[in-house]
Design a protein around this motif. Structure first.
Motif, PDB file in Angstrom:
ATOM      1  N   ASP A   1       0.832  -1.208   0.000  1.00 17.20           N
ATOM      2  CA  ASP A   1       0.000   0.000   0.000  1.00 17.20           C
ATOM      3  C   ASP A   1       0.865   1.257   0.000  1.00 17.20           C
ATOM      4  OD1 ASP A   1      -2.565  -0.864  -0.208  1.00 17.20           O
ATOM      5  OD2 ASP A   1      -2.955  -0.958   1.934  1.00 17.20           O
TER       6      ASP A   1
ATOM      7  N   TYR B   1      -5.135   6.464  -8.006  1.00 18.18           N
ATOM      8  CA  TYR B   1      -4.802   5.382  -7.076  1.00 18.18           C
ATOM      9  C   TYR B   1      -5.343   5.697  -5.680  1.00 18.18           C
ATOM     10  CZ  TYR B   1      -1.772   2.294  -4.269  1.00 18.18           C
ATOM     11  OH  TYR B   1      -1.292   1.361  -3.380  1.00 18.18           O
TER      12      TYR B   1
ATOM     13  N   ARG C   1      -4.337   1.727 -12.969  1.00 19.22           N
ATOM     14  CA  ARG C   1      -4.038   2.270 -11.635  1.00 19.22           C
ATOM     15  C   ARG C   1      -5.286   2.253 -10.754  1.00 19.22           C
ATOM     16  NH1 ARG C   1       0.225   3.139  -8.511  1.00 19.22           N
ATOM     17  NH2 ARG C   1      -0.117   5.338  -8.064  1.00 19.22           N
TER      18      ARG C   1
ATOM     19  N   CYS D   1      -0.848  -2.256 -15.404  1.00 16.04           N
ATOM     20  CA  CYS D   1      -0.087  -1.000 -15.460  1.00 16.04           C
ATOM     21  C   CYS D   1       1.184  -1.181 -16.281  1.00 16.04           C
ATOM     22  CB  CYS D   1       0.271  -0.536 -14.049  1.00 16.04           C
ATOM     23  SG  CYS D   1      -1.090   0.156 -13.088  1.00 16.04           S
TER      24      CYS D   1
ATOM     25  N   SER E   1      -5.524  -2.196  -3.353  1.00 11.64           N
ATOM     26  CA  SER E   1      -4.887  -1.568  -2.197  1.00 11.64           C
ATOM     27  C   SER E   1      -5.900  -1.214  -1.117  1.00 11.64           C
ATOM     28  CB  SER E   1      -4.145  -0.300  -2.641  1.00 11.64           C
ATOM     29  OG  SER E   1      -2.996  -0.626  -3.396  1.00 11.64           O
TER      30      SER E   1
ATOM     31  N   ASP F   1       3.297   1.640  -3.361  1.00 12.02           N
ATOM     32  CA  ASP F   1       2.731   2.053  -4.643  1.00 12.02           C
ATOM     33  C   ASP F   1       2.017   3.385  -4.591  1.00 12.02           C
ATOM     34  OD1 ASP F   1       2.561   0.015  -7.221  1.00 12.02           O
ATOM     35  OD2 ASP F   1       3.307  -0.876  -5.383  1.00 12.02           O
ATOM     36  N   GLY F   2       1.905   3.941  -3.392  1.00 12.82           N
ATOM     37  CA  GLY F   2       1.422   5.308  -3.311  1.00 12.82           C
ATOM     38  C   GLY F   2       2.503   6.305  -3.693  1.00 12.82           C
TER      39      GLY F   2
ATOM     40  N   SER G   1      -1.323  -4.247 -11.138  1.00  8.75           N
ATOM     41  CA  SER G   1       0.091  -3.941 -11.384  1.00  8.75           C
ATOM     42  C   SER G   1       0.538  -4.460 -12.746  1.00  8.75           C
ATOM     43  CB  SER G   1       0.956  -4.554 -10.280  1.00  8.75           C
ATOM     44  OG  SER G   1       0.632  -4.015  -9.016  1.00  8.75           O
TER      45      SER G   1
ATOM     46  N   TYR H   1      -5.842   8.556   2.727  1.00  6.34           N
ATOM     47  CA  TYR H   1      -5.812   8.364   1.282  1.00  6.34           C
ATOM     48  C   TYR H   1      -6.547   9.474   0.541  1.00  6.34           C
ATOM     49  CZ  TYR H   1      -4.073   3.890   2.810  1.00  6.34           C
ATOM     50  OH  TYR H   1      -3.321   2.920   3.421  1.00  6.34           O
TER      51      TYR H   1
ATOM     52  N   GLN I   1      -5.576  -1.213  -9.515  1.00  8.99           N
ATOM     53  CA  GLN I   1      -4.564  -1.386  -8.473  1.00  8.99           C
ATOM     54  C   GLN I   1      -5.023  -0.724  -7.168  1.00  8.99           C
ATOM     55  OE1 GLN I   1      -0.794   0.656  -9.034  1.00  8.99           O
ATOM     56  NE2 GLN I   1       0.331  -1.235  -8.648  1.00  8.99           N
ATOM     57  N   GLY I   2      -5.660   0.439  -7.276  1.00 10.20           N
ATOM     58  CA  GLY I   2      -6.165   1.136  -6.097  1.00 10.20           C
ATOM     59  C   GLY I   2      -7.267   0.373  -5.390  1.00 10.20           C
TER      60      GLY I   2
END
Length: 466
Positions: free
Chosen positions: A25, A57, A108, A95, A115, A28-29, A92, A402, A111-112
């Motif tokens: 988490d 994200y 993304r 991406c 996460s 990748d932020g 991922s 977030y 992916q978010g």
């Protein structure tokens, strides 16, 4: 608790799974921040467009973390966790395979979603499956995993992008996500029967849609001017959010407890936290561009330079957290916000003529910001609500982490476009002097905002002093 983990080996593996969930988490932020100039060049993206690689994200995480938290808490924690690892790995991979900016942003977003599932279950693992005497250590390990991931993201992103390509900052997640999913499936206790719950689907949908419309309007109106699309988004945000507030206040168990905002101390703590988090993430977004465009560093050099703030944060976070426990949070919260203001002031005067030393000093201060305020400013949210509301406040803390990150990236992109008047210009074509005009304007505005955070933090006195 029938699902309490007592076997030492299983506990150790579960520790690792928890830490990795938060590590991914956090990583990748921030890992994309240093790679954004290269990603922008690959797809001829403007500075405003490239900000969405970060914003989308965090936007998905902010919009969904409360939803998945509710689902997990009602008996589906293992399903949410394992699914989170799988969706994160899939996002991922997509991406890495992106062939244009639109596909990358969609990937993304996926992916978010993964996460959000991981973040919503991380702390819950410690609470539900560890004995009380081990729970505090488990929670500390989770938070540390997130801090390490976020701190070293820019450095790892710079190294991978320079040595291989920006695609590898996403490829590296795929095997990690798959392996963690296997271990989570094997070692996390099976889910109990789902509680009979009346889940707030409508409230969740209204909150999510209002976030998307609001963030899009904040970023796109300054960068693209007034148009049909962004004005429609702004109007939609106002209408949907008004409906959400009216609906939420009538619910007994809403996805977002707006009743907490009736507490003045809580409101001030939230606003200070939001400003601080948004300013911090906004700096992480813009600094790599400044290093590349104004100072001429390549991606690996940018990553190594950004390691400065990461190391400072890691050195300070644990000692400050211990000090907060014994001395209270007020002083450290004020110091953290003051350091954010000083950092933005110093960044205002940075350019190629000031040299690397001034830049390093600014990054040391930036690292000190989260070192002093990571535990203090966030903890104040929970401190300033009644005991029966602390659970709701804890959930809100994750949400605002977030949301603040998404808002900060969108805001700094908007401020930059206002200051530089560079709407629609590709990053690779942006002259150094135009970039620095936007950069300085953004840091001046951020300095003012950070000063407001100092005042807000100072206005909340410790309860022992009242």
């Amino acid at each position: 608790m029938t699902n309490m983990v007592t076997d030492r080996k299983d506990q150790l593996v579960l520790y690792v799974v928890m830490a990795m969930a938060f590590f991914l988490d956090g990583l990748d932020g921030t890992i994309v921040t240093v790679a954004l100039p290269e990603i922008g060049k690959s797809f001829a993206m403007s500075t405003s467009d490239s900000s969405w690689v970060v914003t989308v994200y965090f936007m998905m995480m902010a919009g969904l973390i409360l939803v998945f938290g509710k689902i997990a808490d009602k008996g589906a924690i293992k399903k949410v966790l394992v699914g989170g690892f799988i969706i994160f790995a899939l996002g991922s991979l997509l991406c890495a395979l992106s062939y244009n900016s639109t596909f990358l942003l969609i990937s993304r977003a996926i992916q978010g979603i993964g996460s959000a599932m991981l973040a919503s279950t991380g702390i819950m693992l410690a609470v539900k499956f560890f004995p009380p005497k081990m729970m505090i250590f488990a929670m500390t390990l989770s938070v540390l995993g997130s801090s390490v991931g976020a701190a070293f993201g820019p450095t790892l992103g710079g190294i991978l992008t320079n040595a291989l390509s920006w695609h590898w900052i996403f490829i590296i997640n795929v095997p990690i996500g798959v392996i963690c999913a296997v271990f989570a499936h094997r070692y996390v206790p099976s889910d109990d029967k789902m509680d009979d719950m009346r889940f707030d689907y409508l409230g969740s949908l209204l909150l999510f849609l209002s976030l998307i419309c609001g963030l899009y309007a904040v970023e796109s109106i300054p960068s693209h001017g007034i148009g049909v699309t962004n004005i429609s988004a702004l109007v939609a945000f106002v209408i949907i959010f008004a409906i959400f507030v009216t609906y939420d206040l009538k619910k007994e168990d809403p996805v977002l407890d707006l009743r907490l905002f009736k507490i003045s101390r809580f409101d001030r703590a939230i606003l200070a936290f939001m400003i601080l988090n948004a300013s911090y993430m906004g700096c992480l977004y813009l600094i790599p561009f400044m290093l590349s465009i104004e100072m001429g560093y390549d991606t690996m050099e940018c990553g190594l330079i950004m390691l400065t703030q990461a190391l400072v944060t890691l050195v300070l976070c644990l000692p400050v957290a211990k000090a907060c426990s014994s001395r209270g949070t007020r002083t450290f919260a004020i110091i953290g916000c003051s350091l954010m203001m000083l950092t933005c002031i110093i960044f205002t005067f940075l350019d190629s003529s000031t040299g690397l030393i001034s830049l390093i000093f600014g990054l040391i201060l930036l690292g000190s910001v989260w070192g002093f305020s990571g535990s203090s400013v966030g903890t104040r949210l929970v401190e300033n609500v009644p005991s029966e509301k602390k659970g709701s406040a804890s959930s809100l803390l994750s949400f605002f982490v977030y949301f603040g990150s998404a808002l900060g990236t969108a805001m700094f992109s908007a401020f930059f476009n206002i200051g530089s008047n560079s709407s629609g210009i590709s990053i690779s074509d942006l002259p150094s002097d135009i970039f620095m005009e936007g950069f300085r304007f953004t840091m001046i505005v951020a300095s003012i905002l950070a000063f407001c955070a100092v005042l807000l933090s100072a206005s909340i006195r410790s309860r022992t002093n009242e």
